[in-house]
Write an enzyme that holds these catalytic residues in place. Structure first.
Site, short mmCIF file in Angstrom:
data_model
loop_
_atom_site.label_atom_id
_atom_site.label_comp_id
_atom_site.label_asym_id
_atom_site.label_seq_id
_atom_site.Cartn_x
_atom_site.Cartn_y
_atom_site.Cartn_z
N THR A 212 68.86 35.41 57.63
CA THR A 212 69.64 35.25 56.41
C THR A 212 70.38 36.54 56.06
O THR A 212 71.55 36.51 55.67
CB THR A 212 68.74 34.82 55.24
OG1 THR A 212 68.05 33.62 55.60
CG2 THR A 212 69.55 34.55 53.99
N CYS A 213 69.73 37.67 56.23
CA CYS A 213 70.37 38.95 55.93
C CYS A 213 71.54 39.19 56.87
O CYS A 213 72.63 39.59 56.44
CB CYS A 213 69.36 40.09 56.04
SG CYS A 213 67.93 39.93 54.94
N ALA A 214 71.32 38.93 58.16
CA ALA A 214 72.38 39.09 59.15
C ALA A 214 73.56 38.18 58.82
O ALA A 214 74.72 38.60 58.91
CB ALA A 214 71.85 38.80 60.55
N SER B 142 74.49 37.10 55.90
CA SER B 142 75.22 37.58 54.72
C SER B 142 76.18 38.71 55.12
O SER B 142 77.30 38.79 54.60
CB SER B 142 74.27 38.03 53.61
OG SER B 142 73.62 39.25 53.94
#
Length: 166
Positions: free
Chosen positions: A59-61, A63
């Site tokens: 999820t961070c990647a 974003s």
């Protein structure tokens, strides 16, 4: 203190995000070239602070990828991707992905950014990492939008963040 969930389990942050309409708090973060960056380094620019636990999670990647795509057409706007990841991890990820429209910054040295912005996890399996948040700051240094993502595995509301820039 904010309460968010990680796969449905409650976890807490160290405080609350800056209020909309207030001056953004200053920060001191480390860039991928190991230089120190502060809010003053981005004076006169619109900023989207894309804050997350680790660039090495899906999820961070995503974003970082999404904001890289979205900001490429915006003038006078920078996206600052901020986590506790080492600057080397940020550089590796953005280099491997070919991402050139975001600025990667690390809070690894003293964690003061997370404390000042009230977004460090204080319990749970991600304790001491940053919660997933968006803070939009206008060219005058005023906070125009914040989002504390309520379920940490969910992506932020990109549309709302980008609309706050207009």
């Amino acid at each position: 203190m904010a309460t968010v969930t990680l796969k449905g389990n409650s976890i807490h942050t160290s405080g609350s995000l800056p209020k909309v309409g207030t001056k953004a708090p200053d920060f001191k973060l480390t860039a991928t070239d190991l230089s120190t960056k502060t809010l003053a380094d981005f004076k006169g620019q619109n900023l989207v602070l894309n804050i997350f636990p680790s660039v090495d999670t899906g999820t961070c990647a995503q974003s970082v990828r999404q904001f890289n795509k979205e900001v490429s057409s915006l003038k006078n706007t920078k996206v600052l991707c901020i986590s506790h990841d080492l600057p080397f991890a940020h550089a590796r990820f953005c280099g491997a992905e070919g991402l050139e429209n975001v600025v990667s910054l690390s809070d690894f040295k003293d964690g003061s950014f997370g404390k000042t912005y009230g977004l460090n996890f204080v319990d749970g399996p991600l304790e001491a990492l940053h919660s997933r948040c968006i803070v939009v700051i206008d060219a005058n240094g005023v906070v125009t939008h914040t989002e504390q993502v309520s379920e940490i595995v969910d992506e932020p509301n990109y549309k709302s963040a980008l609309e706050a820039l207009s």
